[in-house]
Design a protein around this motif. Structure first.
Motif, PDB file in Angstrom:
ATOM      1  N   THR A   3       0.835  -1.182   0.000  1.00 20.79           N
ATOM      2  CA  THR A   3       0.000   0.000   0.000  1.00 20.79           C
ATOM      3  C   THR A   3       0.873   1.236   0.000  1.00 20.79           C
ATOM      4  N   VAL A   4       0.224   2.389  -0.098  1.00 16.25           N
ATOM      5  CA  VAL A   4       0.955   3.642  -0.066  1.00 16.25           C
ATOM      6  C   VAL A   4       1.731   3.737   1.234  1.00 16.25           C
ATOM      7  N   GLY A   5       2.990   4.108   1.159  1.00 12.44           N
ATOM      8  CA  GLY A   5       3.826   4.260   2.340  1.00 12.44           C
ATOM      9  C   GLY A   5       4.695   3.061   2.607  1.00 12.44           C
ATOM     10  N   GLU A   6       4.355   1.881   2.086  1.00 12.78           N
ATOM     11  CA  GLU A   6       5.160   0.693   2.267  1.00 12.78           C
ATOM     12  C   GLU A   6       6.212   0.610   1.188  1.00 12.78           C
ATOM     13  N   PRO A   7       7.374  -0.011   1.488  1.00 14.64           N
ATOM     14  CA  PRO A   7       8.396  -0.199   0.450  1.00 14.64           C
ATOM     15  C   PRO A   7       7.816  -0.958  -0.735  1.00 14.64           C
ATOM     16  N   GLY A   8       8.038  -0.450  -1.920  1.00 13.07           N
ATOM     17  CA  GLY A   8       7.499  -1.109  -3.102  1.00 13.07           C
ATOM     18  C   GLY A   8       6.025  -0.883  -3.274  1.00 13.07           C
ATOM     19  N   GLY A   9       5.483   0.108  -2.538  1.00 13.79           N
ATOM     20  CA  GLY A   9       4.070   0.401  -2.629  1.00 13.79           C
ATOM     21  C   GLY A   9       3.712   1.099  -3.911  1.00 13.79           C
ATOM     22  N   ILE A  10       2.481   1.618  -3.937  1.00 13.25           N
ATOM     23  CA  ILE A  10       1.974   2.193  -5.178  1.00 13.25           C
ATOM     24  C   ILE A  10       2.770   3.402  -5.629  1.00 13.25           C
ATOM     25  N   GLU A  11       3.420   4.095  -4.649  1.00 14.18           N
ATOM     26  CA  GLU A  11       4.194   5.267  -5.064  1.00 14.18           C
ATOM     27  C   GLU A  11       5.413   4.900  -5.900  1.00 14.18           C
ATOM     28  N   ALA A  12       5.828   3.606  -5.832  1.00 16.53           N
ATOM     29  CA  ALA A  12       6.933   3.166  -6.685  1.00 16.53           C
ATOM     30  C   ALA A  12       6.537   3.205  -8.149  1.00 16.53           C
ATOM     31  N   LEU A  13       5.248   2.961  -8.397  1.00 14.95           N
ATOM     32  CA  LEU A  13       4.738   3.015  -9.765  1.00 14.95           C
ATOM     33  C   LEU A  13       4.276   4.421 -10.128  1.00 14.95           C
ATOM     34  N   TYR A  14       3.671   5.109  -9.150  1.00 13.62           N
ATOM     35  CA  TYR A  14       3.129   6.453  -9.384  1.00 13.62           C
ATOM     36  C   TYR A  14       3.675   7.400  -8.320  1.00 13.62           C
ATOM     37  N   PRO A  15       4.917   7.865  -8.484  1.00 15.26           N
ATOM     38  CA  PRO A  15       5.562   8.674  -7.443  1.00 15.26           C
ATOM     39  C   PRO A  15       4.815   9.954  -7.114  1.00 15.26           C
ATOM     40  N   PHE A  16       4.021  10.467  -8.035  1.00 16.92           N
ATOM     41  CA  PHE A  16       3.290  11.699  -7.762  1.00 16.92           C
ATOM     42  C   PHE A  16       2.167  11.496  -6.753  1.00 16.92           C
ATOM     43  N   ARG A  24       8.605  17.351  -8.269  1.00 18.69           N
ATOM     44  CA  ARG A  24       7.583  17.312  -9.298  1.00 18.69           C
ATOM     45  C   ARG A  24       8.180  17.513 -10.694  1.00 18.69           C
ATOM     46  N   GLU A  25       9.176  18.334 -10.776  1.00 23.55           N
ATOM     47  CA  GLU A  25       9.795  18.566 -12.090  1.00 23.55           C
ATOM     48  C   GLU A  25      10.441  17.294 -12.612  1.00 23.55           C
ATOM     49  N   ALA A  26      11.076  16.536 -11.713  1.00 22.62           N
ATOM     50  CA  ALA A  26      11.696  15.272 -12.121  1.00 22.62           C
ATOM     51  C   ALA A  26      10.643  14.257 -12.530  1.00 22.62           C
ATOM     52  N   VAL A  27       9.524  14.258 -11.786  1.00 18.80           N
ATOM     53  CA  VAL A  27       8.440  13.343 -12.123  1.00 18.80           C
ATOM     54  C   VAL A  27       7.884  13.642 -13.510  1.00 18.80           C
ATOM     55  N   VAL A  28       7.644  14.923 -13.795  1.00 11.52           N
ATOM     56  CA  VAL A  28       7.134  15.324 -15.106  1.00 11.52           C
ATOM     57  C   VAL A  28       8.119  14.950 -16.203  1.00 11.52           C
ATOM     58  N   THR A  29       9.397  15.150 -15.934  1.00 13.71           N
ATOM     59  CA  THR A  29      10.430  14.801 -16.920  1.00 13.71           C
ATOM     60  C   THR A  29      10.413  13.303 -17.209  1.00 13.71           C
ATOM     61  N   ASP A  30      10.288  12.510 -16.135  1.00 14.05           N
ATOM     62  CA  ASP A  30      10.259  11.058 -16.310  1.00 14.05           C
ATOM     63  C   ASP A  30       9.010  10.624 -17.086  1.00 14.05           C
ATOM     64  N   LEU A  31       7.870  11.232 -16.767  1.00 14.37           N
ATOM     65  CA  LEU A  31       6.636  10.886 -17.471  1.00 14.37           C
ATOM     66  C   LEU A  31       6.728  11.225 -18.949  1.00 14.37           C
ATOM     67  N   CYS A  32       7.282  12.367 -19.265  1.00 14.41           N
ATOM     68  CA  CYS A  32       7.434  12.764 -20.671  1.00 14.41           C
ATOM     69  C   CYS A  32       8.364  11.816 -21.408  1.00 14.41           C
ATOM     70  N   ALA A  33       9.468  11.440 -20.758  1.00 17.12           N
ATOM     71  CA  ALA A  33      10.428  10.523 -21.386  1.00 17.12           C
ATOM     72  C   ALA A  33       9.791   9.156 -21.606  1.00 17.12           C
ATOM     73  N   SER A  34       9.011   8.690 -20.610  1.00 12.85           N
ATOM     74  CA  SER A  34       8.339   7.401 -20.735  1.00 12.85           C
ATOM     75  C   SER A  34       7.325   7.420 -21.867  1.00 12.85           C
ATOM     76  N   THR A  35       6.575   8.507 -21.977  1.00 11.22           N
ATOM     77  CA  THR A  35       5.581   8.626 -23.045  1.00 11.22           C
ATOM     78  C   THR A  35       6.247   8.614 -24.409  1.00 11.22           C
ATOM     79  N   ARG A  36       7.376   9.323 -24.523  1.00 13.57           N
ATOM     80  CA  ARG A  36       8.104   9.343 -25.809  1.00 13.57           C
ATOM     81  C   ARG A  36       8.611   7.955 -26.168  1.00 13.57           C
ATOM     82  N   ARG A  37       9.142   7.234 -25.175  1.00 13.38           N
ATOM     83  CA  ARG A  37       9.659   5.888 -25.448  1.00 13.38           C
ATOM     84  C   ARG A  37       8.546   4.973 -25.937  1.00 13.38           C
ATOM     85  N   LYS A  38       7.386   5.047 -25.280  1.00 13.10           N
ATOM     86  CA  LYS A  38       6.264   4.195 -25.681  1.00 13.10           C
ATOM     87  C   LYS A  38       5.760   4.551 -27.073  1.00 13.10           C
TER      88      LYS A  38
END
Length: 222
Positions: A3-16, A24-38
Motif C-alpha cells: 500500500t501507499v507508504g510501504e516499500p514497493g508500494g503504489i508510489e513506486a509506480l506512481y511517485p506523484f 515534481r519537475e523530475a516526475v514530469v520529466t520522467d513521465l514525458c520521457a516514458s511517453t516518448r519511449r512508448k
C-alpha cells in the motif's frame, strides 16, 4: 498487497501519489520521457508490420471482400482488451463512415446474458464456439484476437469456424502461441512483441488496415 507508504508500494509506480514531498519537475520529466519511449516503440512496431504482413494483408482483404460479396458476415471475438478491440472491428465493418460500404458484422462478446449463460452451463472455453455453431455458416468470416495466441475459447472458436467452412483470420502477439501451430487459421497476423499494450495497439492498427484494403476491393479501387 503493498500500500501507499510501504516499500514497493503504489508510489513506486506512481511517485506523484506519494504522501512525502517529491521533485515534481523530475516526475514530469520522467513521465514525458516514458511517453516518448512508448510512442517510439509503437511507431517502430507498426512500421515493422508493413514488411512482415503486407502481402498477407492484401490477400486476406481480397478473400474477405469475396466473402462479403457473396453475402458472408463477420464475427469478431476476443477476451478482455481483445474483446473491446473485437467490438471496434465489428463496428467499423458494420457502420463505417460514408461513403464506405457496410457489411454485416457481429461482436460475439456483446451479449452479457448469453456469455454468462454459456459460461455457467457449458464452460467459458466454448462461449464463442457455441455461438458460431448456432450462427455461423459457410462463407462467413471469423476474426479472433488474442495477445498470447493461446486463449482456449478463441482457439475453439477458430476450430468451429474452420469446420463450418468459414474464412478464419487470427491476430496474435509474442511468437503466435498455439494459434500459429498446425495451420489453425487461414490468415494469421503475428505482432512480434512481448508487451501486451504494444501488441493490442498494433493489432487494432492491422484490423483497420484490413478494413481499408477490403473497402478498396469492394469498391473496385484495387
Amino acid at each position: 498487497m503493498s500500500t501507499v507508504g510501504e516499500p514497493g508500494g503504489i508510489e513506486a509506480l506512481y511517485p506523484f501519489l506519494a504522501p512525502a514531498p517529491v521533485d515534481r519537475e523530475a516526475v514530469v520529466t520522467d513521465l514525458c520521457a516514458s511517453t516518448r519511449r512508448k510512442a517510439d516503440e509503437i511507431v517502430a512496431l507498426r512500421r515493422s508490420l508493413v514488411a512482415l504482413h503486407a502481402e498477407r494483408l492484401v490477400a486476406c482483404a481480397r478473400a474477405m471482400a469475396a466473402a462479403f460479396e457473396a453475402g458472408g458476415r463477420l464475427f469478431a471475438f476476443g477476451n478482455g482488451g481483445s474483446s473491446t478491440d473485437a467490438q471496434a472491428v465489428a463496428q467499423v465493418f458494420a457502420a463505417p463512415p460514408e461513403p464506405a460500404r457496410a457489411v454485416a458484422a457481429v461482436p460475439l462478446a456483446q451479449d452479457v446474458a448469453l456469455l454468462t449463460a454459456l459460461s455457467n452451463d457449458v464452460g467459458y472455453e466454448l462461449v464463442f464456439a457455441r455461438q458460431l455453431a448456432a450462427l455461423g455458416r459457410r462463407g462467413d468470416v471469423a476474426v479472433g484476437l488474442s495477445t498470447s495466441g493461446g486463449s482456449a475459447n478463441v482457439l475453439n472458436a477458430m476450430a468451429e469456424a474452420s469446420r463450418r467452412g468459414m474464412l478464419t483470420v487470427g491476430l496474435v502477439g509474442y511468437d503466435g502461441g498455439p494459434m500459429a501451430q498446425e495451420d489453425r487459421v487461414a490468415y494469421l497476423f503475428v505482432v512480434p512483441s512481448a508487451s501486451v499494450h504494444r501488441i493490442q495497439e498494433a493489432q487494432i492498427t492491422l484490423c483497420h488496415v484490413l478494413w481499408e484494403l477490403t473497402q478498396r476491393v469492394l469498391t473496385g479501387e484495387t
